[in-house]
Design an enzyme around this catalytic site. Structure first.
Site, PDB file in Angstrom:
ATOM      1  N   VAL A  63       0.858  -1.187   0.000  1.00 38.92           N
ATOM      2  CA  VAL A  63       0.000   0.000   0.000  1.00 38.92           C
ATOM      3  C   VAL A  63       0.890   1.231   0.000  1.00 38.92           C
ATOM      4  CG1 VAL A  63      -1.767   1.304   1.242  1.00 38.92           C
ATOM      5  CG2 VAL A  63      -1.900  -1.192   1.142  1.00 38.92           C
ATOM      6  N   GLY A 108       4.442   3.909   3.267  1.00 36.33           N
ATOM      7  CA  GLY A 108       4.080   2.683   2.560  1.00 36.33           C
ATOM      8  C   GLY A 108       4.215   1.502   3.503  1.00 36.33           C
ATOM      9  N   LYS A 109       3.604   0.410   3.156  1.00 36.98           N
ATOM     10  CA  LYS A 109       3.809  -0.819   3.927  1.00 36.98           C
ATOM     11  C   LYS A 109       3.481  -1.978   3.009  1.00 36.98           C
ATOM     12  CE  LYS A 109       4.925  -1.899   8.211  1.00 36.98           C
ATOM     13  NZ  LYS A 109       5.868  -1.103   9.033  1.00 36.98           N
ATOM     14  N   GLY A 110       4.112  -3.120   3.268  1.00 31.14           N
ATOM     15  CA  GLY A 110       3.844  -4.280   2.432  1.00 31.14           C
ATOM     16  C   GLY A 110       3.862  -5.542   3.255  1.00 31.14           C
ATOM     17  N   ASP A 149      10.839  -5.575   8.182  1.00 29.57           N
ATOM     18  CA  ASP A 149       9.783  -5.441   9.185  1.00 29.57           C
ATOM     19  C   ASP A 149       9.650  -6.836   9.802  1.00 29.57           C
ATOM     20  OD1 ASP A 149       7.552  -3.282   9.851  1.00 29.57           O
ATOM     21  OD2 ASP A 149       6.497  -5.179   9.793  1.00 29.57           O
TER      22      ASP A 149
END
Ligand code: NAD
Length: 420
Positions: A63, A108-110, A149
Site C-alpha cells: 500500500v 508505505g507498507k507491504g 519489518d
C-alpha cells in the site's frame, strides 16, 4: 465511497485517529478524503516452488498511502495473518511518521501472507525474489523504497537489491534500506530506533529536571528496539532495573548489567534465569516505580487495566501502538506522565533509513557518529515542535504529533492543487 477492501479493525483504528485529528484541524471534506484514503493498493500473487516440488501461491500486498511529498517508504513483513486493510493502516501511520519528521517521503507498507518460521532459506529467497519481480513496475528508488519489518531482515533486503539490480543491469542500492553494510547499508541503522527512543527519553527527563544519574528505567522487550534503548539509556547513566521479553522478566533494583544479560539471552534465548537479577511477573514489572518506562515489544501493552497503576514519570513508546486508546485517555486525564508518542519516539529507524537512501543516491558513506549526530538533531527538532504545538493548543503530545503530521500533508496537497 466503496471501502470494503479496507474492512479491518486496525484500519478502523487508524481511520478513527485520523478523523479526530482532521476534526481538530477543521479539514474540509475534500481534503480530508484526499489525505485519508491510500493512493495505491497493490496486490500481486506470488507463485513459489517449495523444496518438496509443490508450488504454492501467496498473496503479496503493498500500500502506497500517498506520493504527494516524495516516494513512499516503509517495511515489508512476512506473516501468515497479513491482510490488505492492516497493511493500509500501517502505511497510513508511516505516512504521519515521515511527515512529522519532515522526511521527503510518503508512507508505505507491504506484506506477504507466508509463515517464515515454516519456510527454508531457499523458499524464503524464492518468495522474496518473485515478489520483487511482481512489484517491479510499481517500485523504484524515487517511487517506493521498502525496508525490513516483522519476519524479514537484511538478508531479505539483499535479495531484493540483487533481483531489482540484475533486471536493471546495474546496482540499485537505493531500492531498499536496512541492507547489510557491505551492500551499502548505513552505519548506525541497527541501533537507530533504540538510540532515538533513549535520546528522546533523556530530553523528557531533562524537561522534568531529573538527572540521568539519579534516574531508573524499565524496558519491555529485549529485541532490536528494547536492547538498544536500554544500552543507550545505561550509557547516559540511567539504571535499568527491569527488563522483560516474551518468556518472562528480570529485576535488579541496583541496575541490571546489560552486557551480561545480552550474553545470557544469546546463550539461552531468554532473559529468564539470569543469575544477576530476580524473576518478576512481567505484568507486575510494568507497574513498578521508575522514571522511564519503555514499552518496546508489542502493541496494546498499556491498557485501561494497568494505566491507572503506572508509577513512571515518562513513557517512551518504542513499539508501534503500545498504548490502547482507553489507556491513552487515562494517561491524559492523570496528567502526571510525560508521554512520547510512537510516531515521534520510534522514528529513529525511518530517519536513519532516509539517511541510508540519501547516502545511496549520492554514493556517500557516513560514519556512525555522523549518522547518530544527524539523527539526534532531527529528533530534537521534532520533539520541540510537538511540545510547543501541544502546549499552544492544549493537546496531548500524541494528538499534537498526529496533528502536525496530518497538517504537513494537507498543506502540501492544497499547495499542489487538484489535477486536472
Ligand atoms: P524484535 O522482534 O527484535 O524484539 C521484540 C522483543 O519483544 C523480543 O525481545 C520479544 O521477546 C519481546 N516480546 C514479544 N512479546 C512480548 C510480550 N508480550 N511481553 C514482553 N516482551 C515481548 O522487534 P523490534 O524490532 O525490537 O520491534 C519491537 C517493536 O518496535 C514493534 O512494535 C515494532 O513495530 C516497533 N518498531 C521497530 C522498529 C525497528 O527499527 N526495529 C522501528 C519502529 C518501530
Amino acid at each position: 465511497m466503496r471501502t470494503e477492501l479496507l474492512q479491518n479493525p486496525v484500519f478502523a483504528m487508524a481511520a478513527a485517529q485520523f478523523d479526530q485529528v482532521a476534526d481538530f484541524l477543521e479539514l474540509n471534506e475534500e481534503l480530508r478524503n484526499r489525505c485519508k484514503w491510500p493512493k495505491r493498493l497493490i496486490t500481486v500473487t506470488v507463485p513459489v516452488r517449495h523444496d518438496d516440488g509443490r508450488t504454492e501461491v501467496y498473496f503479496g500486498h503493498r500500500v502506497q498511502h500517498h506520493l504527494t511529498r516524495g516516494p513512499v517508504k516503509g517495511g515489508l513483513r512476512f506473516h501468515p495473518k497479513v491482510e490488505l486493510g492492516e497493511v493500509a493502516a500501517l502505511a497510513m501511520w508511516m505516512n504521519w511518521k515521515c511527515a512529522l519528521m519532515d522526511l521527503p517521503f510518503g508512507g508505505g507498507k507491504g506484506g506477504i501472507n507466508c509463515d517464515p518460521r515454516n519456510l527454508s532459506q531457499g523458499e524464503l529467497e524464492r518468495i522474496t525474489r518473485r515478489f520483487t519481480m511482481e512489484m517491479t513496475p510499481f517500485i523504484g528508488e524515487d517511487i517506493d523504497i521498502m525496508a525490513p519489518d516483522m519476519g524479514t531482515n537484511e538478508q531479505t533486503m539483499a535479495w531484493m537489491v540483487d533481483t531489482y539490480s540484475t533486471r536493471a543491469g546495474r546496482l540499485v542500492p537505493g531500492i531498499v534500506t536496512g541492507k547489510p553494510l557491505g551492500l551499502q547499508g548505513s552505519a548506525g541503522r541497527t541501533r537507530a530506533t533504540g538510540h532515538g527512543v533513549a535520546f528522546l527519553a533523556s530530553r523528557a527527563l531533562n524537561k522534568l529536571g531529573v538527572e540521568m544519574n539519579d534516574a531508573t528505567a524499565i524496558v519491555q522487550g529485549f529485541g532490536n528496539v528494547g536492547s538498544f534503548a536500554a544500552r543507550t539509556l545505561a550509557s547516559y547513566g540511567v539504571k535499568i532495573t527491569g527488563i522483560s521479553d516474551v518468556t518472562g522478566a528480570v529485576w535488579n533494583a541496583g541496575g541490571l548489567d546489560l552486557e551480561k544479560l545480552a550474553a545470557h539471552v544469546d546463550a539461552t534465548g531468554s532473559v529468564v534465569g539470569f543469575s544477576e537479577g530476580e524473576a518478576i511477573d512481567p505484568r507486575e514489572m510494568l507497574v513498578q516505580a521508575c522514571d522511564v518506562l519503555v514499552p518496546a515489544a508489542t502493541d496494546m501493552a498499556i491498557t485501561r487495566e494497568n494505566a491507572p497503576l503506572l508509577k513512571c514519570r515518562v513513557i517512551a513508546e518504542g513499539a508501534n501502538g503500545p498504548t490502547t486508546p482507553e489507556a491513552d485517555q487515562i494517561i491524559t486525564e492523570r496528567g502526571d506522565i510525560f508521554l512520547i508518542p510512537d510516531i515521534l519516539c520510534n522514528a529513529g529507524g525511518v530517519t536513519v533509513s532516509y539517511f541510508e537512501w540519501v547516502q545511496n543516491l549520492q554514493r556517500l558513506r557516513w560514519t556512525e557518529r555522523e549518522v547518530l549526530t544527524r539523527l539526534e538533531t532531527m529528533l530534537e527538532g521534532a520533539f520541540n515542535r510537538v511540545l510547543s504545538f501541544a502546549e499552544k493548543n492544549g493537546l496531548s503530545q500524541r494528538t499534537a504529533a498526529q496533528s502536525l503530521a496530518v497538517k504537513t500533508v494537507a498543506d502540501v496537497k492544497s499547495q499542489r492543487g487538484l489535477f486536472p
